[in-house]
Scaffold this motif. Structure first.
Motif, PDB file in Angstrom:
ATOM      1  N   SER A 234       2.884   5.905  -2.896  1.00 50.06           N
ATOM      2  CA  SER A 234       4.063   6.673  -3.300  1.00 50.06           C
ATOM      3  C   SER A 234       4.113   6.828  -4.818  1.00 50.06           C
ATOM      4  O   SER A 234       4.426   7.911  -5.332  1.00 50.06           O
ATOM      5  CB  SER A 234       5.322   5.974  -2.796  1.00 50.06           C
ATOM      6  N   MET A 235       3.797   5.758  -5.549  1.00 47.84           N
ATOM      7  CA  MET A 235       3.803   5.826  -7.002  1.00 47.84           C
ATOM      8  C   MET A 235       2.703   6.757  -7.512  1.00 47.84           C
ATOM      9  O   MET A 235       2.928   7.540  -8.440  1.00 47.84           O
ATOM     10  CB  MET A 235       3.615   4.423  -7.593  1.00 47.84           C
ATOM     11  N   ILE A 236       1.546   6.712  -6.910  1.00 50.61           N
ATOM     12  CA  ILE A 236       0.446   7.595  -7.320  1.00 50.61           C
ATOM     13  C   ILE A 236       0.796   9.053  -7.034  1.00 50.61           C
ATOM     14  O   ILE A 236       0.524   9.942  -7.854  1.00 50.61           O
ATOM     15  CB  ILE A 236      -0.863   7.176  -6.625  1.00 50.61           C
ATOM     16  N   GLU A 237       1.432   9.316  -5.890  1.00 51.41           N
ATOM     17  CA  GLU A 237       1.857  10.683  -5.573  1.00 51.41           C
ATOM     18  C   GLU A 237       2.882  11.187  -6.578  1.00 51.41           C
ATOM     19  O   GLU A 237       2.818  12.343  -7.026  1.00 51.41           O
ATOM     20  CB  GLU A 237       2.435  10.747  -4.166  1.00 51.41           C
ATOM     21  N   ALA A 238       3.839  10.343  -6.946  1.00 51.77           N
ATOM     22  CA  ALA A 238       4.858  10.739  -7.925  1.00 51.77           C
ATOM     23  C   ALA A 238       4.217  11.025  -9.278  1.00 51.77           C
ATOM     24  O   ALA A 238       4.580  11.996  -9.957  1.00 51.77           O
ATOM     25  CB  ALA A 238       5.919   9.652  -8.051  1.00 51.77           C
TER      26      ALA A 238
ATOM     27  N   GLY B  12       0.816  -1.214   0.000  1.00 50.71           N
ATOM     28  CA  GLY B  12       0.000   0.000   0.000  1.00 50.71           C
ATOM     29  C   GLY B  12       0.843   1.254   0.000  1.00 50.71           C
ATOM     30  O   GLY B  12       0.554   2.215  -0.723  1.00 50.71           O
ATOM     31  N   ARG B  13       1.916   1.250   0.799  1.00 49.07           N
ATOM     32  CA  ARG B  13       2.814   2.413   0.861  1.00 49.07           C
ATOM     33  C   ARG B  13       3.471   2.647  -0.495  1.00 49.07           C
ATOM     34  O   ARG B  13       3.562   3.788  -0.963  1.00 49.07           O
ATOM     35  CB  ARG B  13       3.869   2.181   1.938  1.00 49.07           C
TER      36      ARG B  13
END
Length: 71
Positions: free
Chosen positions: A15-19, A10-11
């Motif tokens: 993180s990938m979606i935020e990037a 999940g983390r």
């Protein structure tokens, strides 16, 4: 154990979606700024010509060494 793995997955997903979101914002700001005045077409053309004409030597040198290595 499985809770820790799910937390890690999940983390990484978040993180990938935020990037991806940061990249999309960066791209959209660039596109918006390209369409906003002041328009500097002449400067852009001058810079493209400068980069193109000044890169010929580097391209030839790189081609020469690549040809020597491959050939």
């Amino acid at each position: 154990m499985s809770k820790n793995v799910i937390h890690h997955i999940g983390r990484a997903s978040i993180s990938m979606i935020e990037a991806t979101g940061r990249m999309a914002l960066f791209f959209s700001v660039g596109v918006i700024n390209m369409a906003a005045p002041p328009y500097q077409f002449r400067k852009t053309v001058e810079q493209i010509l400068f980069i193109g004409s000044k890169s010929v030597f580097v391209i030839l040198l790189t081609s020469l060494f690549t040809g020597m290595v491959i050939g």
